[in-house]
Scaffold this motif. Structure first.
Motif, PDB file in Angstrom:
ATOM      1  N   LEU A 124       0.721  -1.148   0.204  1.00 11.76           N
ATOM      2  CA  LEU A 124      -0.268  -0.156  -0.169  1.00 11.76           C
ATOM      3  C   LEU A 124       1.037   1.261  -0.177  1.00 11.76           C
ATOM      4  CD1 LEU A 124      -2.632  -1.474   2.519  1.00 11.76           C
ATOM      5  CD2 LEU A 124      -3.277  -0.587   0.292  1.00 11.76           C
ATOM      6  N   LYS A 125       1.499   1.347   0.398  1.00 10.85           N
ATOM      7  CA  LYS A 125       3.078   1.926   0.640  1.00 10.85           C
ATOM      8  C   LYS A 125       3.214   2.839  -0.823  1.00 10.85           C
ATOM      9  CE  LYS A 125       4.016   1.603   5.349  1.00 10.85           C
ATOM     10  NZ  LYS A 125       5.362   2.053   6.541  1.00 10.85           N
ATOM     11  N   GLU A 126       3.643   1.893  -1.046  1.00  9.80           N
ATOM     12  CA  GLU A 126       4.325   1.551  -2.882  1.00  9.80           C
ATOM     13  C   GLU A 126       3.469   1.672  -3.931  1.00  9.80           C
ATOM     14  OE1 GLU A 126       6.907   1.454  -3.995  1.00  9.80           O
ATOM     15  OE2 GLU A 126       7.632   1.130  -1.385  1.00  9.80           O
ATOM     16  N   GLY A 127       1.870   2.437  -3.032  1.00 10.35           N
ATOM     17  CA  GLY A 127       1.094   2.651  -4.111  1.00 10.35           C
ATOM     18  C   GLY A 127       0.101   1.198  -5.036  1.00 10.35           C
ATOM     19  N   PHE A 128       0.298   0.389  -4.216  1.00 15.57           N
ATOM     20  CA  PHE A 128      -0.864  -0.772  -5.095  1.00 15.57           C
ATOM     21  C   PHE A 128      -1.561  -1.091  -4.271  1.00 15.57           C
ATOM     22  CE2 PHE A 128       3.466  -1.533  -6.493  1.00 15.57           C
ATOM     23  CZ  PHE A 128       3.415  -2.007  -7.919  1.00 15.57           C
ATOM     24  N   ASP A 129      -3.104  -1.032  -4.147  1.00 15.37           N
ATOM     25  CA  ASP A 129      -4.514  -1.676  -3.941  1.00 15.37           C
ATOM     26  C   ASP A 129      -3.862  -2.945  -3.227  1.00 15.37           C
ATOM     27  OD1 ASP A 129      -5.431   1.010  -4.622  1.00 15.37           O
ATOM     28  OD2 ASP A 129      -6.368  -0.106  -5.470  1.00 15.37           O
ATOM     29  N   VAL A 130      -5.283  -3.427  -2.359  1.00 17.76           N
ATOM     30  CA  VAL A 130      -4.583  -4.888  -1.380  1.00 17.76           C
ATOM     31  C   VAL A 130      -5.822  -5.828  -0.937  1.00 17.76           C
ATOM     32  CG1 VAL A 130      -3.301  -6.531  -0.439  1.00 17.76           C
ATOM     33  CG2 VAL A 130      -1.725  -3.900  -1.264  1.00 17.76           C
ATOM     34  N   VAL A 131      -5.937  -6.691  -2.047  1.00 13.73           N
ATOM     35  CA  VAL A 131      -7.007  -7.292  -1.501  1.00 13.73           C
ATOM     36  C   VAL A 131      -6.487  -8.943  -0.572  1.00 13.73           C
ATOM     37  CG1 VAL A 131      -9.118  -9.104  -1.921  1.00 13.73           C
ATOM     38  CG2 VAL A 131      -8.224  -6.622  -3.441  1.00 13.73           C
ATOM     39  N   LEU A 132      -6.813  -9.166   0.618  1.00 11.29           N
ATOM     40  CA  LEU A 132      -6.705  -9.788   0.971  1.00 11.29           C
ATOM     41  C   LEU A 132      -8.206 -11.054   0.916  1.00 11.29           C
ATOM     42  CD1 LEU A 132      -5.631  -8.407   4.683  1.00 11.29           C
ATOM     43  CD2 LEU A 132      -3.502  -8.864   2.586  1.00 11.29           C
ATOM     44  N   VAL A 133      -7.646 -12.552   0.457  1.00 13.17           N
ATOM     45  CA  VAL A 133      -8.868 -13.504   0.811  1.00 13.17           C
ATOM     46  C   VAL A 133      -8.468 -13.804   1.913  1.00 13.17           C
ATOM     47  CG1 VAL A 133      -9.162 -15.650  -1.026  1.00 13.17           C
ATOM     48  CG2 VAL A 133      -8.021 -13.328  -1.867  1.00 13.17           C
ATOM     49  N   GLU A 134      -9.765 -14.922   1.864  1.00 13.56           N
ATOM     50  CA  GLU A 134     -10.173 -15.695   2.993  1.00 13.56           C
ATOM     51  C   GLU A 134     -10.962 -16.662   2.723  1.00 13.56           C
ATOM     52  OE1 GLU A 134      -9.017 -16.827   5.873  1.00 13.56           O
ATOM     53  OE2 GLU A 134      -9.333 -14.973   6.806  1.00 13.56           O
ATOM     54  N   TYR A 135     -10.974 -17.798   2.456  1.00 13.61           N
ATOM     55  CA  TYR A 135     -11.515 -19.081   2.399  1.00 13.61           C
ATOM     56  C   TYR A 135     -11.316 -19.783   4.130  1.00 13.61           C
ATOM     57  CZ  TYR A 135      -6.122 -20.579   2.712  1.00 13.61           C
ATOM     58  OH  TYR A 135      -5.677 -20.860   2.675  1.00 13.61           O
ATOM     59  N   ARG A 136     -12.646 -21.226   3.763  1.00  7.59           N
ATOM     60  CA  ARG A 136     -12.815 -21.916   4.163  1.00  7.59           C
ATOM     61  C   ARG A 136     -11.223 -22.748   4.134  1.00  7.59           C
ATOM     62  NH1 ARG A 136     -18.399 -24.746   1.592  1.00  7.59           N
ATOM     63  NH2 ARG A 136     -16.712 -23.925  -0.319  1.00  7.59           N
ATOM     64  N   LEU A 137     -11.189 -23.765   5.594  1.00  8.82           N
ATOM     65  CA  LEU A 137      -9.849 -24.165   6.091  1.00  8.82           C
ATOM     66  C   LEU A 137     -10.366 -26.095   5.909  1.00  8.82           C
ATOM     67  CD1 LEU A 137      -8.744 -22.403   8.585  1.00  8.82           C
ATOM     68  CD2 LEU A 137      -7.548 -22.010   6.528  1.00  8.82           C
ATOM     69  N   ASN A 138      -9.151 -26.581   5.453  1.00  7.77           N
ATOM     70  CA  ASN A 138      -9.583 -28.168   5.903  1.00  7.77           C
ATOM     71  C   ASN A 138      -9.816 -28.416   7.152  1.00  7.77           C
ATOM     72  OD1 ASN A 138      -9.391 -30.512   5.122  1.00  7.77           O
ATOM     73  ND2 ASN A 138      -7.348 -30.163   4.260  1.00  7.77           N
ATOM     74  N   ASP A 139     -11.097 -28.971   7.030  1.00 14.99           N
ATOM     75  CA  ASP A 139     -11.235 -29.961   8.228  1.00 14.99           C
ATOM     76  C   ASP A 139     -11.095 -31.411   8.449  1.00 14.99           C
ATOM     77  OD1 ASP A 139     -13.363 -30.575   6.802  1.00 14.99           O
ATOM     78  OD2 ASP A 139     -14.874 -29.576   8.240  1.00 14.99           O
ATOM     79  N   GLY A 140     -10.714 -32.021   7.151  1.00 16.66           N
ATOM     80  CA  GLY A 140     -10.300 -33.078   7.253  1.00 16.66           C
ATOM     81  C   GLY A 140     -11.595 -34.092   6.389  1.00 16.66           C
ATOM     82  N   GLU A 141     -13.085 -33.623   6.795  1.00 22.46           N
ATOM     83  CA  GLU A 141     -13.974 -33.843   6.190  1.00 22.46           C
ATOM     84  C   GLU A 141     -14.823 -33.866   5.026  1.00 22.46           C
ATOM     85  OE1 GLU A 141     -16.453 -33.616  10.012  1.00 22.46           O
ATOM     86  OE2 GLU A 141     -14.628 -34.747  11.458  1.00 22.46           O
ATOM     87  N   SER A 142     -15.643 -32.482   5.714  1.00 18.09           N
ATOM     88  CA  SER A 142     -16.561 -31.639   4.717  1.00 18.09           C
ATOM     89  C   SER A 142     -15.720 -30.496   3.642  1.00 18.09           C
ATOM     90  CB  SER A 142     -18.184 -30.992   5.325  1.00 18.09           C
ATOM     91  OG  SER A 142     -17.160 -30.575   6.169  1.00 18.09           O
ATOM     92  N   VAL A 143     -14.796 -29.975   4.410  1.00 23.08           N
ATOM     93  CA  VAL A 143     -13.602 -29.210   3.267  1.00 23.08           C
ATOM     94  C   VAL A 143     -11.971 -30.017   3.042  1.00 23.08           C
ATOM     95  CG1 VAL A 143     -12.914 -27.220   3.917  1.00 23.08           C
ATOM     96  CG2 VAL A 143     -14.505 -27.652   4.519  1.00 23.08           C
TER      97      VAL A 143
END
Length: 334
Positions: A124-143
């Protein structure tokens, strides 16, 4: 808690293990020393303890927080609160009209986008917009990892579809990721060019990929002689014995599909440094250019994903500065 046996280790390995276990920041590298010993199976409780100790959510104020931002913007319909993105806009005095999209790591089972706010601040200090992505975490079952990749692909398509209304430049989007996030970033860049991959974004186009300390040959992470069944199921998922499935989701399997600009960083103390070396070797063997930064520092803080965890270190500033310069050079070639 299982008993840790060090049979089969040399005296120097035992000293290194016991020393590192007193230092949470190096517990993850300790894990891979332990796996190399003969009579040890790393269980899910032990692995969870190690991952929890190494992945910390920082609430410390960051420069990013002082800028215009949108927090928790949904890109999917799932209601766990993890199919969301945060967008930070660079100050108008330095803004370049380019976007860096960041996918956090965390051994596939941990991590949080908010921990990368200090890392985002450097760009951001260098002038770039930033997007932080969240996602569901592996739970060993459904994800599992395929689900995680699907979430990240959906986030990228959401950004491509709504860039205009979000005030982002769709034609100048870069993708970065660290550790497991490096795996995701590279795989999705491959899939963006080759829609035959099992998981891929449909409409997202990147101007370049920048990955730090990446997981690259995914199927090698199923170390059946080093982890208990419960641990393997947790960080890989119920299909942990299906090597063909793992290979289909491995960036190394599809590396020929990606043809764009590539930046890779690692360091001497990165416990998966060989993964970065394999990636760089493969990309060069394809006759393609890659910018590679291998930090030689002996400082123990300069380890796995140090430029994310400790962005103010001189070595971290070097990595992040080179990343910013790499993106600028890509923009100049457009």
């Amino acid at each position: 808690m299982p008993v840790i046996t060090l049979c089969g280790c040399t005296r120097s390995e035992k000293r290194a293990i016991l020393s590192a276990m007193r230092k949470p920041l190096f517990l993850l590298s300790t894990l891979f020393l332990l796996v190399g010993c003969v009579n040890l199976k790393v269980s899910k409780p032990m692995l969870k303890m190690i991952v929890d100790a190494t992945i910390k959510l920082s609430d410390a104020p960051a420069y990013a927080d002082s800028l215009r931002h949108v927090i928790g913007l949904p890109y999917g319909s799932e209601d766990s609160g993890r199919q969301v993105i945060d967008i930070y806009y660079a100050d108008s005095s330095v803004r370049r009209e380019a976007v860096l999209i960041d996918i956090h790591g965390g051994f596939y089972v941990a991590g949080d986008r908010r921990s990368n706010r200090a890392f985002a601040s450097a760009f951001l200090k260098e002038g770039f917009d930033v997007v932080l992505v969240e996602y569901r975490l592996n739970d060993g079952e459904s994800v599992d990892v395929e689900t995680e990749l699907g979430d990240c692909a959906a986030a990228l398509d959401f950004l491509a579809d709504h860039a205009g209304e979000l005030g982002l430049n769709r034609d100048a989007m870069f993708l970065t990721g660290d550790s497991a996030g490096g795996h995701f970033a590279l795989y999705l860049a491959e899939g963006a060019e080759d829609h035959s991959l099992p998981v891929h974004p449909e409409r997202f186009v990147s101007q370049g990929i920048l990955i730090n300390c990446p997981a690259y040959e995914y199927e090698l992470f199923a170390i059946s002689n080093g982890f208990t069944e419960s641990a393997l199921k947790w960080f890989i998922g119920p299909r942990y014995l299906d090597k063909a499935w793992m290979a289909s989701l491995s960036p190394r399997t599809h590396i020929a599909s990606y043809t764009g600009p590539l930046f890779v960083s690692t360091c001497r103390n990165d416990f998966i440094r060989d993964e970065a070396l394999k990636l760089v070797g493969d990309y060069k063997a394809l006759g393609r250019e890659v910018e590679f930064l291998d930090i030689p520092s002996k400082d123990k803080k300069v380890g796995h994903v140090h430029n994310i965890n400790f962005p103010d270190l001189p070595e971290s500033r070097e990595v992040n500065g080179r990343m910013a310069a790499f993106m600028q050079s890509c923009l100049e070639k457009q």
